[in-house]
Scaffold this active site. Structure first.
Site, PDB file in Angstrom:
ATOM      1  CB  SER A 189       7.077 -13.930 -58.484  1.00 30.14           C
ATOM      2  OG  SER A 189       6.601 -14.501 -59.684  1.00 30.14           O
ATOM      3  CE1 TYR A 229       8.816  -9.165 -61.002  1.00 27.88           C
ATOM      4  CE2 TYR A 229       8.425 -11.294 -62.057  1.00 27.88           C
ATOM      5  CZ  TYR A 229       8.080 -10.337 -61.118  1.00 27.88           C
ATOM      6  OH  TYR A 229       7.006 -10.553 -60.279  1.00 27.88           O
TER       7      TYR A 229
HETATM    8  N1  NAP Z   1       0.556  -9.719 -61.006  1.00 20.05           N
HETATM    9  C1  NAP Z   1       1.254 -10.838 -61.102  1.00 20.05           C
HETATM   10  O1  NAP Z   1       1.003 -11.685 -61.995  1.00 20.05           O
HETATM   11  C2  NAP Z   1       2.327 -11.133 -60.087  1.00 20.05           C
HETATM   12  C3  NAP Z   1       2.799 -12.457 -59.978  1.00 20.05           C
HETATM   13  C4  NAP Z   1       3.761 -12.747 -59.044  1.00 20.05           C
HETATM   14  C5  NAP Z   1       4.272 -11.760 -58.242  1.00 20.05           C
HETATM   15  N2  NAP Z   1       3.828 -10.473 -58.377  1.00 20.05           N
HETATM   16  C6  NAP Z   1       4.416  -9.467 -57.503  1.00 20.05           C
HETATM   17  O2  NAP Z   1       3.374  -8.854 -56.760  1.00 20.05           O
HETATM   18  C7  NAP Z   1       3.827  -7.568 -56.310  1.00 20.05           C
HETATM   19  C8  NAP Z   1       2.731  -6.566 -56.551  1.00 20.05           C
HETATM   20  O3  NAP Z   1       2.583  -6.383 -57.965  1.00 20.05           O
HETATM   21  P1  NAP Z   1       1.136  -6.308 -58.647  1.00 20.05           P
HETATM   22  O4  NAP Z   1       0.914  -7.561 -59.392  1.00 20.05           O
HETATM   23  O5  NAP Z   1       0.098  -5.862 -57.676  1.00 20.05           O
HETATM   24  O6  NAP Z   1       1.424  -5.194 -59.756  1.00 20.05           O
HETATM   25  P2  NAP Z   1       0.913  -3.681 -59.801  1.00 20.05           P
HETATM   26  O7  NAP Z   1      -0.567  -3.638 -59.800  1.00 20.05           O
HETATM   27  O8  NAP Z   1       1.664  -3.076 -60.954  1.00 20.05           O
HETATM   28  O9  NAP Z   1       1.427  -3.065 -58.423  1.00 20.05           O
HETATM   29  C9  NAP Z   1       2.804  -2.807 -58.242  1.00 20.05           C
HETATM   30  C10 NAP Z   1       3.016  -2.160 -56.898  1.00 20.05           C
HETATM   31  O10 NAP Z   1       4.401  -1.768 -56.815  1.00 20.05           O
HETATM   32  C11 NAP Z   1       4.478  -0.362 -56.628  1.00 20.05           C
HETATM   33  N3  NAP Z   1       5.581   0.189 -57.449  1.00 20.05           N
HETATM   34  C12 NAP Z   1       5.801  -0.030 -58.766  1.00 20.05           C
HETATM   35  N4  NAP Z   1       6.898   0.667 -59.174  1.00 20.05           N
HETATM   36  C13 NAP Z   1       7.343   1.345 -58.078  1.00 20.05           C
HETATM   37  C14 NAP Z   1       8.440   2.214 -57.834  1.00 20.05           C
HETATM   38  N5  NAP Z   1       9.316   2.519 -58.812  1.00 20.05           N
HETATM   39  N6  NAP Z   1       8.600   2.717 -56.583  1.00 20.05           N
HETATM   40  C15 NAP Z   1       7.734   2.400 -55.578  1.00 20.05           C
HETATM   41  N7  NAP Z   1       6.677   1.567 -55.742  1.00 20.05           N
HETATM   42  C16 NAP Z   1       6.492   1.053 -56.972  1.00 20.05           C
HETATM   43  C17 NAP Z   1       3.169   0.196 -57.101  1.00 20.05           C
HETATM   44  O11 NAP Z   1       2.921   1.409 -56.442  1.00 20.05           O
HETATM   45  P3  NAP Z   1       2.137   2.591 -57.244  1.00 20.05           P
HETATM   46  O12 NAP Z   1       0.853   2.014 -57.711  1.00 20.05           O
HETATM   47  O13 NAP Z   1       2.032   3.663 -56.220  1.00 20.05           O
HETATM   48  O14 NAP Z   1       3.028   2.945 -58.394  1.00 20.05           O
HETATM   49  C18 NAP Z   1       2.192  -0.896 -56.695  1.00 20.05           C
HETATM   50  O15 NAP Z   1       1.852  -0.784 -55.329  1.00 20.05           O
HETATM   51  C19 NAP Z   1       5.120  -7.280 -57.075  1.00 20.05           C
HETATM   52  O16 NAP Z   1       6.222  -7.479 -56.214  1.00 20.05           O
HETATM   53  C20 NAP Z   1       5.128  -8.315 -58.187  1.00 20.05           C
HETATM   54  O17 NAP Z   1       6.425  -8.656 -58.599  1.00 20.05           O
HETATM   55  C21 NAP Z   1       2.872 -10.151 -59.269  1.00 20.05           C
END
Ligand code: NAP
Length: 187
Positions: free
Chosen positions: A70, A83
């Site tokens: 991130s 985080y």
């Molecule tokens: N959205 C943002 O603004 C942003 C910015 C920078 C970086 N990121 C990073 O991008 C990545 C994806 O996040 P996202 O934004 O797509 O958020 P998201 O929609 O909440 O997706 C999170 C992902 O992580 C999985 N996950 C969550 N808790 C888990 C657990 N306890 N065990 C196994 N899997 C778990 C979820 O699987 P399930 O759906 O099956 O629970 C889902 O595939 C993350 O690493 C996050 O830190 C996000």
């Protein structure tokens, strides 16, 4: 997982580690068990899976890691301190491994998205943040950038010019300044 794939004769060329979540609130007050779960998911599982799958990639001299960190990785993040620290770990680990892998035919790329429209904000229990909404990009755009960077063997990929600038500026600032700015963004 690694064992069961190996037993079935499945060769993994590319490991994409995207799973992760955040939590907003003071370090001393947010749920301790959930905080530990975050470290296990964002840090430990990523490290263990990378360690499990890399040796076979290196032996085959192809493939690589695409780890999702991130822009949070580039400075401390008061009120999301764990985080931000987990994402700094992912960035530094991936950069270190990428350098170790030079000449092996295997690569490691760290995708560092900024605000992205997903379930992340709701899961992290984050307060409504107009700055987030105004600057967020689609998940598809962020993923495409990561995919392209991986295919080109780039080590660090930051989608979006403003995100790239935001990740670069803390390097020019005195150490206290980025944490003050992030504090304002996270409260
Ligand atoms: N959205 C943002 O603004 C942003 C910015 C920078 C970086 N990121 C990073 O991008 C990545 C994806 O996040 P996202 O934004 O797509 O958020 P998201 O929609 O909440 O997706 C999170 C992902 O992580 C999985 N996950 C969550 N808790 C888990 C657990 N306890 N065990 C196994 N899997 C778990 C979820 O699987 P399930 O759906 O099956 O629970 C889902 O595939 C993350 O690493 C996050 O830190 C996000």
């Amino acid at each position: 997982m690694h064992e069961s794939l190996r037993n079935r004769g499945v060769e993994v060329d590319v490991l994409v580690y995207n799973a992760g979540f955040g939590m907003q609130g003071p370090f001393h007050a947010i749920d301790a068990a959930r905080q530990s779960e975050m470290v296990r998911l964002n840090v430990l599982a990523l490290t263990e899976l990378s360690r499990a799958f890399l040796p076979a990639m290196v032996a085959r001299r192809r493939g690589g890691l695409l780890n999702v960190a991130s822009t949070a990785a580039f400075q401390p993040g008061p009120f999301m301190s764990v985080y931000y620290a987990t994402k700094a770990f992912v960035l530094f680990l991936t950069e270190g491994i990428a350098e170790e892998l030079k000449g092996t035919g295997v690569t490691a790329t760290c995708l560092c998205p900024g605000p992205t429209f997903t379930e992340f904000v709701a899961r992290a229990d984050m307060k409504p943040n107009p700055a987030f909404d105004a600057t967020a990009m689609s998940a598809e755009r962020a993923a495409r950038k990561g995919h392209r960077a991986f295919r080109r063997g780039r080590v660090v990929a930051i989608p979006g010019a403003m995100n790239a600038l935001g990740a670069f500026l803390p390097r020019l600032a005195p150490r206290w300044l980025p944490r003050k700015v992030t504090r304002r963004l996270n409260t």
